[in-house]
Design an enzyme around this catalytic site. Structure first.
Site, mmCIF file in Angstrom:
data_model
loop_
_atom_site.group_PDB
_atom_site.id
_atom_site.type_symbol
_atom_site.label_atom_id
_atom_site.label_comp_id
_atom_site.label_asym_id
_atom_site.label_seq_id
_atom_site.Cartn_x
_atom_site.Cartn_y
_atom_site.Cartn_z
ATOM 1 N N LEU A 227 -9.013 5.053 8.052
ATOM 2 C CA LEU A 227 -8.943 5.289 6.613
ATOM 3 C C LEU A 227 -8.295 6.644 6.356
ATOM 4 O O LEU A 227 -8.814 7.681 6.769
ATOM 5 C CB LEU A 227 -10.346 5.255 5.999
ATOM 6 C CG LEU A 227 -11.148 3.955 6.188
ATOM 7 C CD1 LEU A 227 -12.522 4.088 5.544
ATOM 8 C CD2 LEU A 227 -10.389 2.762 5.623
ATOM 9 N N ASP A 228 -7.146 6.624 5.688
ATOM 10 C CA ASP A 228 -6.448 7.856 5.286
ATOM 11 C C ASP A 228 -6.927 8.218 3.889
ATOM 12 O O ASP A 228 -6.826 7.397 2.962
ATOM 13 C CB ASP A 228 -4.935 7.625 5.278
ATOM 14 C CG ASP A 228 -4.409 7.198 6.639
ATOM 15 O OD1 ASP A 228 -4.958 7.654 7.648
ATOM 16 O OD2 ASP A 228 -3.444 6.412 6.686
ATOM 17 N N VAL A 229 -7.435 9.429 3.718
ATOM 18 C CA VAL A 229 -8.092 9.765 2.455
ATOM 19 C C VAL A 229 -7.611 11.095 1.872
ATOM 20 O O VAL A 229 -7.207 12.001 2.605
ATOM 21 C CB VAL A 229 -9.629 9.798 2.612
ATOM 22 C CG1 VAL A 229 -10.137 8.476 3.167
ATOM 23 C CG2 VAL A 229 -10.070 10.939 3.510
ATOM 24 N N TYR B 199 -5.922 5.930 0.861
ATOM 25 C CA TYR B 199 -4.495 5.629 0.711
ATOM 26 C C TYR B 199 -4.058 4.732 1.868
ATOM 27 O O TYR B 199 -4.650 4.760 2.948
ATOM 28 C CB TYR B 199 -3.664 6.917 0.727
ATOM 29 C CG TYR B 199 -3.637 7.647 -0.595
ATOM 30 C CD1 TYR B 199 -2.459 7.785 -1.321
ATOM 31 C CD2 TYR B 199 -4.799 8.207 -1.125
ATOM 32 C CE1 TYR B 199 -2.430 8.460 -2.539
ATOM 33 C CE2 TYR B 199 -4.787 8.876 -2.341
ATOM 34 C CZ TYR B 199 -3.595 8.989 -3.042
ATOM 35 O OH TYR B 199 -3.567 9.637 -4.250
ATOM 36 N N ASN C 165 -9.192 9.987 8.407
ATOM 37 C CA ASN C 165 -8.047 10.888 8.534
ATOM 38 C C ASN C 165 -7.801 11.599 7.208
ATOM 39 O O ASN C 165 -7.457 10.957 6.206
ATOM 40 C CB ASN C 165 -6.809 10.075 8.949
ATOM 41 C CG ASN C 165 -5.642 10.951 9.358
ATOM 42 O OD1 ASN C 165 -5.757 12.177 9.398
ATOM 43 N ND2 ASN C 165 -4.528 10.330 9.666
#
Length: 257
Positions: free
Chosen positions: A129-131, A143, A173
């Site tokens: 999970l890109d946050v 995102y 991340n």
């Protein structure tokens, strides 16, 4: 025995190893296979390799690269990038990867996690999970597509959803901290840790070994990943593949408060 994990994260862009800042301006830092050979010598705990082009370009995983990585890797490694089907995940595992990472695809097809878990074992399924921190959401927003597309979903809500179905691991991340080497976001770690019992790995912000020590000291059994810290050296960010030595690594693993 469960223990903390210290994990280099390698980003692949246009077949080369790169490092970004805030998910932008990828800087070429070498060949991924050469980096793996060096990490072998340094006896790293495990390795994460992410193809940051695949989902953006709408293509699948680079199986040739995965095969070459698997041939060289002497440590467990996780591969992510463009995985959107069960057969792709099965092939990645068959080529020698221990884990397969999913990201953008699960926001189109959440049940993909279960189907891949049924095929390769849920312990081998990692969700990345890109946050970014978003004050108007009262938390952090996820995102996708290499940080280019906002989902409007709070990380806490999605992590709770992942916790209910069970996954092998969740990698968080931080886009805000990516490549800045200013330390990890402890507020973000707290939110995720309190939302799940699933093993988590935090990525984004490590500037020195002490940053890793602080995370392990507070959270004990946790994965701590880094990119810039393990490919750059010194204030001028000279390219140098590095990793804590055996004694230092042992001390880090034991640095509980």
């Amino acid at each position: 025995m469960l223990r903390s994990r210290i994990t280099p994260c390698l980003l692949v862009h246009k077949k080369g190893l790169v490092k970004t800042v805030g998910f932008k301006d990828p800087k070429y830092v070498g060949d991924p296979i050469n980096a793996v050979k060096i990490f072998n010598e340094k006896e790293v705990d495990e390795l994460i390799v992410l193809d940051i082009d695949a989902s953006v370009e709408g293509r699948g995983p680079d199986f040739n690269l995965i095969k070459n990585l698997a041939v060289e890797c002497r440590m467990p490694f996780c591969y992510g990038g463009g995985v959107s089907a069960v057969e792709e995940a099965k092939k990645i595992i068959s080529l020698g990867a221990e884990k397969v990472a999913l990201s953008s695809a699960v926001f189109k097809d959440f049940d993909l996690i279960k189907r891949i878990g049924d095929a390769v074992g849920i312990q081998s399924v990692v969700v990345v999970l890109d946050v970014k921190k978003k004050s108007f959401l009262g938390g952090y927003e996820i995102y996708i597509h290499n940080g280019k597309k906002a989902t409007g979903i709070k990380v806490k809500d999605f992590v709770e959803k992942l916790d209910k179905i069970g996954v092998g691991e969740i990698v968080i991340n931080s886009i805000d901290r990516d490549g800045k080497m200013e330390g990890y976001d402890f507020t973000l770690i707290d939110i995720v840790r309190n939302a799940t019992e699933v093993p988590i790995t935090i990525l984004g912000g490590a500037g020195n070994v002490e940053d890793i020590r602080k995370v392990i000291s507070k959270y004990r059994i946790i994965g701590v990943a880094a990119g810039s810290l393990f490919v750059f050296k010194g204030k001028y960010r000279a390219v140098l593949i590095n990793y804590p030595g055996k004694k230092e690594k042992q001390e880090l693993h034991q640095s509980y408060s």
